[in-house]
Design an enzyme around this catalytic site. Structure first.
Site, PDB file in Angstrom:
ATOM      1  N   TYR A  75      -0.365 -32.020 -42.352  1.00 50.33           N
ATOM      2  CA  TYR A  75       1.000 -31.507 -42.208  1.00 50.33           C
ATOM      3  C   TYR A  75       1.147 -30.639 -40.970  1.00 50.33           C
ATOM      4  CZ  TYR A  75       1.092 -33.173 -46.974  1.00 50.33           C
ATOM      5  OH  TYR A  75       0.998 -33.969 -48.080  1.00 50.33           O
ATOM      6  N   CYS A  76       0.790 -31.224 -39.833  1.00 51.26           N
ATOM      7  CA  CYS A  76       0.783 -30.507 -38.569  1.00 51.26           C
ATOM      8  C   CYS A  76       1.633 -31.273 -37.562  1.00 51.26           C
ATOM      9  CB  CYS A  76      -0.669 -30.401 -38.065  1.00 51.26           C
ATOM     10  SG  CYS A  76      -0.873 -29.643 -36.442  1.00 51.26           S
ATOM     11  N   GLY A  77       2.166 -30.574 -36.587  1.00 50.77           N
ATOM     12  CA  GLY A  77       2.929 -31.241 -35.538  1.00 50.77           C
ATOM     13  C   GLY A  77       2.075 -32.231 -34.752  1.00 50.77           C
ATOM     14  N   TYR A  78       0.757 -32.036 -34.788  1.00 53.00           N
ATOM     15  CA  TYR A  78      -0.151 -32.937 -34.076  1.00 53.00           C
ATOM     16  C   TYR A  78      -0.664 -34.081 -34.953  1.00 53.00           C
ATOM     17  CZ  TYR A  78      -0.378 -29.304 -30.458  1.00 53.00           C
ATOM     18  OH  TYR A  78      -0.071 -28.394 -29.466  1.00 53.00           O
ATOM     19  N   THR A  79      -0.259 -34.118 -36.215  1.00 54.38           N
ATOM     20  CA  THR A  79      -0.758 -35.143 -37.140  1.00 54.38           C
ATOM     21  C   THR A  79      -0.565 -36.570 -36.634  1.00 54.38           C
ATOM     22  OG1 THR A  79      -0.463 -33.661 -39.032  1.00 54.38           O
ATOM     23  CG2 THR A  79      -0.641 -35.993 -39.527  1.00 54.38           C
TER      24      THR A  79
END
Length: 198
Positions: A75-79
């Site tokens: 659940y990360c912007g980089y996922t």
């Protein structure tokens, strides 16, 4: 008269018919006949549980490969970098390249799930097929021993999810990339190709 050559080939045929495989290093060219199989580098002498089923995995199985180590989170912007990581793996795996994913909840609590949830998310959402390991810490005093070694080798600790470390075929860490550097960035790809010997 004793025929040692005939005896040798007779023994060889017996071994073959018994289904016994010769060790991989037996086919070493004559010029390197005294060489021994490469030992597992110290960096890879680690054991971790596989993400999807907790089966123990010895990282020595990746000795001799070019390795990109990544700490991941669902659940990360980089996922979405999972997509690029999987494409890299698919493109270069046949040449001795592997991506190793280490889910971690260290940053922003963005990997809260249990192993099965994480594994299902990775496969169902991004089609991840590269090796993934059970969730662990990758920074600070609680860092898993593999990441502790990577940090010691580079002097650079992960600052966020999707930090990357590139390891050459000899087990030497040759590059560190922060989260914002995508897997398919030219600087990453060129280093991988260089390490693969292209």
């Amino acid at each position: 008269m004793f025929d040692s050559t005939a005896l040798f080939f007779s023994a060889l045929a017996a071994v073959a018919s018994a289904g016994i495989s010769a060790p991989a290093y037996a086919a070493t060219p004559a010029s390197a006949a005294t060489a021994t199989p490469a030992a597992c580098p110290a960096l890879l002498r680690q054991n971790f549980k596989r993400l999807q089923d907790d089966a123990p995995q010895d990282l020595c199985q990746y000795a001799g490969k070019v390795i990109l180590v990544v700490n991941t989170a669902s659940y990360c912007g980089y996922t979405p970098q999972y997509e690029g990581l999987e494409r890299l793996y698919a493109k270069y795996a046949s040449r001795g390249f592997v991506v190793l994913g280490f889910p971690s909840n260290d940053f922003g609590k963005q990997e809260p799930g249990k192993s099965k949830e994480i594994a299902d998310f990775c496969f169902n959402t991004y089609g991840v097929k590269f090796p993934m390991f059970a969730k662990s810490s990758v920074t600070g005093a609680e860092a898993n021993p593999f990441h502790a070694s990577l940090i010691k080798a580079t002097g650079k600790e992960p600052k966020w999810n999707f930090t990357k470390y590139l390891i050459d075929r000899n087990g030497k860490v040759i590059e560190h990339y922060p989260s914002k550097v995508t897997p398919e960035d030219k600087q990453v790809v060129s280093k991988i190709e260089e390490a693969l010997g292209s």
